[in-house]
Motif scaffolding. Structure first.
Motif, PDB file in Angstrom:
ATOM      1  N   GLU A  79      -5.704  21.298   6.443  1.00  0.00           N
ATOM      2  CA  GLU A  79      -6.115  19.998   5.924  1.00  0.00           C
ATOM      3  C   GLU A  79      -7.542  20.140   5.398  1.00  0.00           C
ATOM      4  O   GLU A  79      -8.515  20.073   6.170  1.00  0.00           O
ATOM      5  CB  GLU A  79      -6.087  18.933   7.019  1.00  0.00           C
ATOM      6  CG  GLU A  79      -6.540  17.557   6.533  1.00  0.00           C
ATOM      7  CD  GLU A  79      -6.850  16.600   7.669  1.00  0.00           C
ATOM      8  OE1 GLU A  79      -7.333  15.486   7.372  1.00  0.00           O
ATOM      9  OE2 GLU A  79      -6.658  16.968   8.844  1.00  0.00           O
ATOM     10  N   PRO A  80      -7.707  20.378   4.078  1.00  0.00           N
ATOM     11  CA  PRO A  80      -9.058  20.496   3.531  1.00  0.00           C
ATOM     12  C   PRO A  80      -9.707  19.113   3.452  1.00  0.00           C
ATOM     13  O   PRO A  80      -9.703  18.445   2.421  1.00  0.00           O
ATOM     14  CB  PRO A  80      -8.827  21.108   2.148  1.00  0.00           C
ATOM     15  CG  PRO A  80      -7.436  20.681   1.775  1.00  0.00           C
ATOM     16  CD  PRO A  80      -6.667  20.579   3.062  1.00  0.00           C
ATOM     17  N   ALA A  81     -10.274  18.685   4.562  1.00  0.00           N
ATOM     18  CA  ALA A  81     -10.670  17.285   4.726  1.00  0.00           C
ATOM     19  C   ALA A  81     -12.057  16.980   4.185  1.00  0.00           C
ATOM     20  O   ALA A  81     -12.309  15.862   3.708  1.00  0.00           O
ATOM     21  CB  ALA A  81     -10.623  16.926   6.217  1.00  0.00           C
ATOM     22  N   SER A  96      -9.240  14.313   0.067  1.00  0.00           N
ATOM     23  CA  SER A  96     -10.380  14.921   0.742  1.00  0.00           C
ATOM     24  C   SER A  96     -11.621  14.061   0.547  1.00  0.00           C
ATOM     25  O   SER A  96     -11.744  13.316  -0.418  1.00  0.00           O
ATOM     26  CB  SER A  96     -10.627  16.329   0.198  1.00  0.00           C
ATOM     27  OG  SER A  96      -9.498  17.157   0.398  1.00  0.00           O
ATOM     28  N   ARG A 140      -8.212  21.380  10.426  1.00  0.00           N
ATOM     29  CA  ARG A 140      -9.126  20.526   9.662  1.00  0.00           C
ATOM     30  C   ARG A 140     -10.255  21.403   9.120  1.00  0.00           C
ATOM     31  O   ARG A 140     -11.004  22.021   9.885  1.00  0.00           O
ATOM     32  CB  ARG A 140      -9.666  19.412  10.557  1.00  0.00           C
ATOM     33  CG  ARG A 140     -10.536  18.391   9.853  1.00  0.00           C
ATOM     34  CD  ARG A 140     -10.859  17.242  10.806  1.00  0.00           C
ATOM     35  NE  ARG A 140     -11.859  16.348  10.251  1.00  0.00           N
ATOM     36  CZ  ARG A 140     -11.595  15.340   9.427  1.00  0.00           C
ATOM     37  NH1 ARG A 140     -10.323  15.110   9.083  1.00  0.00           N
ATOM     38  NH2 ARG A 140     -12.560  14.571   8.967  1.00  0.00           N
TER      39      ARG A 140
END
Length: 321
Positions: free
Chosen positions: A28-30, A50, A4
């Motif tokens: 996961e470019p959250a 995102s 994350r």
């Protein structure tokens, strides 16, 4: 499991990394943040899943890895905030512009024990791998030195103009942004460098960055690394590092495109249709996953980035006659 990730700084470099993280199964470019609403809107288009958060602090708090693509000056405080919260940190280069501040940053990052690397994008590239192996095995023969040639019609280049800080002397300029990459590669292949002579040229407006750079650096054995960089005139961009050996020399153009000469013309290395830029960025991301998992990594360490910063800032200050 995916990592994350928070991305702080959504200019051209931040958005480029965002695209590659979206396409990579390991990330996961959250959480995304930038003070510029337009940059946030562009990032949202690239990664609709995102979240654009309200502050850098919020982005850091919700992530396991923080990628910092903001300008150099605010980078130190954000990197320490993330590392001291136990987050892994991936920093854009340059590490900074103030040597004492960067020395403090490197020491404090090391004390946290979190995974940290600096994004010198050639570190895990196919071109870097090839020239490092050729030097190690003796395929290049005795190493002779390196030449760095960088020329632009204008700086910043058209695609960089949104990052206005790049045109100012305080944080920007081609020596920090481009020549630093080639100094990093040169040290990886030839060993640590010492600046022996440098002559930068600056415009009449003292707020603006350098327009020319001439410099000579040397290894401990006296092998020379020469730098010639200029801005101005109608010309295409030229970004070129030639690592020279008595038997063969390797040229890396535009950061990723490699060619080899045995004394005749340079012949491009065939990569089977693989896009060298995309491949290099993906390799960086693969290497950071290995770093997070406690394995060996080819990424640039903060200590290496500090060495490059010291060379760059000494060049910008000028040395010799």
């Amino acid at each position: 499991m995916t990592v994350r990730t928070a991305i702080i700084g959504l200019g051209i470099m931040g958005r480029r990394m965002l695209e590659h993280m979206v396409a990579h199964d390991g990330y996961e470019p959250a959480l995304l943040w930038d003070p510029d609403p337009a940059a946030c809107a562009q990032a949202r288009d690239l990664a609709p899943g995102s979240e654009i958060v309200q502050s850098a602090e919020a982005a850091i708090a919700g992530a396991d890895l923080v990628y910092l693509a903001c300008p150099p000056v605010p980078r130190k405080a954000l990197a320490l905030m993330a590392a001291e919260a136990g987050k892994a940190v991936f920093l854009e280069k340059p590490l900074g512009v103030d040597i004492a501040a960067s020395e403090d940053l490197v020491a404090r990052l090391a004390a946290t024990g979190v995974p940290v690397a600096v994004n010198f994008t050639q570190a895990a590239s196919l071109a870097m791998t090839a020239v490092t192996e050729a030097a190690r095995t003796g395929a290049m023969g005795a190493l002779v030195g390196a030449d760095i040639v960088v020329t632009y019609g204008a700086w910043p280049r058209a695609w960089q103009k949104a990052a206005d800080w790049l045109r100012f002397r305080d944080e920007g300029g081609m020596t920090r942004e481009v020549i630093s990459h080639f100094l990093f590669v040169s040290e990886r292949v030839l060993g640590p460098l010492t600046l022996t002579w440098a002559r930068p040229s600056y415009p009449a407006d003292t707020a603006l960055c350098e327009t020319h750079m001439l410099a000579r650096l040397e290894t401990a054995e006296g092998l020379p690394v020469t730098v010639m960089a200029s801005v101005g005139g109608a010309q295409p961009d030229r970004q070129e590092l030639t690592l020279k050996g008595a038997r063969a020399s390797h040229r890396i153009s535009d950061f990723y495109v490699d060619a080899v000469s045995d004394g005749g013309p340079f012949h491009p290395v065939e990569r089977g249709g693989v896009d060298p830029r995309s491949g290099a960025i993906r390799a960086q991301l693969d290497e950071f996953l290995a770093l997070i998992e406690g394995g060996a990594s080819r990424l640039a360490t903060p200590q290496e980035a500090l060495r490059v910063q010291k060379l760059v800032e000494a060049m910008l200050a000028g040395k010799g006659g």
